[in-house]
Design an enzyme around this catalytic site. Sequence first.
Site, PDB file in Angstrom:
ATOM      1  CD  GLU A   1      -0.651  -7.296  -3.823  1.00  0.00           C
ATOM      2  OE1 GLU A   1      -0.686  -6.240  -2.715  1.00  0.00           O
ATOM      3  OE2 GLU A   1       0.118  -8.306  -3.268  1.00  0.00           O
TER       4      GLU A   1
ATOM      5  CG  HIS B   1       0.238  -7.533   0.621  1.00  0.00           C
ATOM      6  ND1 HIS B   1       0.822  -6.941  -0.664  1.00  0.00           N
ATOM      7  CD2 HIS B   1       1.005  -7.681   1.533  1.00  0.00           C
ATOM      8  CE1 HIS B   1       2.020  -6.913  -0.612  1.00  0.00           C
ATOM      9  NE2 HIS B   1       2.291  -7.224   0.920  1.00  0.00           N
TER      10      HIS B   1
END
Length: 463
Positions: free
Chosen positions: A311, A341
Amino acid sequence: MTPPLAIPSKSPRAVAASISPSSSQTLHDRLRKRDSIPAIRQPKVLHPVDNDDLKLLILENISQDAVRAFQAQGFHVDHYKQAFSEDELIDKISQYHAIGIRSKTKITERVIKAAHKLLVIGCFCIGTNQVDLVTASKAGIPVFNSPFSNSRSVAELVVSEMIALSRQLVERSHEMRQGIWNKQSKGCWEVRGKTLGIIGYGHIGSQLSVLAEALGMRVIFYDVINIMPLGSARQVNNLPTLLAEADFVTLHVPELPETINMIGSQELAQMKMGSYLINNARGRVVHIPALIEALQSNHLAGAAIDVYPQEPGSNGAPFDDQVNVWSSTLRSLPNIILTPHIGGSTEEAQRMIGEEVSLALSRYLNYGSTLGAVNFPEVDLRAITAEQGNHVRVCHVHSNQPGVLKQVNEVLSPYNVEKQYSDSKGDVAYLLADIADVSPQDVNKLREMINHTSANILTRLLA
């Protein structure tokens, strides 16, 4: 009406209270109100005997309420909105006694070895896989997290994703933004009467189960342990059974060796034709290239993904093939919801996480309590009260080996040990002891003698 009885408690801080079941206050509100009532005997605020001002490094835009709570206790707090890289942490960590992070900052073995003053790590989230827990425990550093404060937020996100996927809301919204009117019902469904399969029936899975049944869904779940279901949910014996029955499959498991890629090509093929997959758990529990194939072949009707193997480290950074080689292909697929997220990213969740983790860190720094630590023995003692005079609390982290208590108690034998508790977890053990009538001249001598015991990892004295 007979007034409620005030039942005395053995705890010196306990007070009688009457709570109406019909009250609109939340549990957190009631607990805050309870804690605001003056205690009969106030606990003494303890401090490190070396008087070293405690410095905290708080990263990733953690709740300002948590920052203010630390500052109110006199801690020096450096607060940053972004995550730090490993090299940035190694450059700065040596001056801090505590660090608070979320999911993007990685506390590696190299970082821990550079953290000469570090006493405690706080993960202001559910997961702790961003921390090298084994190295932290061997260094005498407990790690705390918030295992359920954001459970409701994640559960509600899953409900919204199920409805959005089954009604193709993402596609219709995208078309409208492009100026295209495309009203249709083909392939759009109600969630009522459909089967939700939950993989992992913990804090999030069980809350989601209740919400889904309120929508008229049938709920089945799979977990590695037998769990009493809530409502009419039913536990199935194995994963293939769940995959074959469920119209929606949602994952709520930690990242462990046995859960990495637990949903791959074989498992996706076992899912019903036209079903949906939702992953708000951990990025590596689903094999994304296999998911892409299942979506491209129309075996799955849609998916929602909130977590990824890799990420970006900050907001505004690109989510492209430099991050994950399949990113552009994933973004191009129809009827897929991609979010950055945000499962626990609500004001309510972040406030409760800030309260829970900041309290755990403060209790450890001020009192030595490790209740709730994920990598450490859980040890606590009742508070030393302000009336108890020259008391010292020994916080002794040591290797879990025979003879340690004998050595420590020989050091403490000239003093009155009022209370003592020890526990172990794996290779590490932790001892708390309250010593009465220790003169200021003896404090440093006491610490040095314990530091020189054969199994010592880290010793703090609080007074």
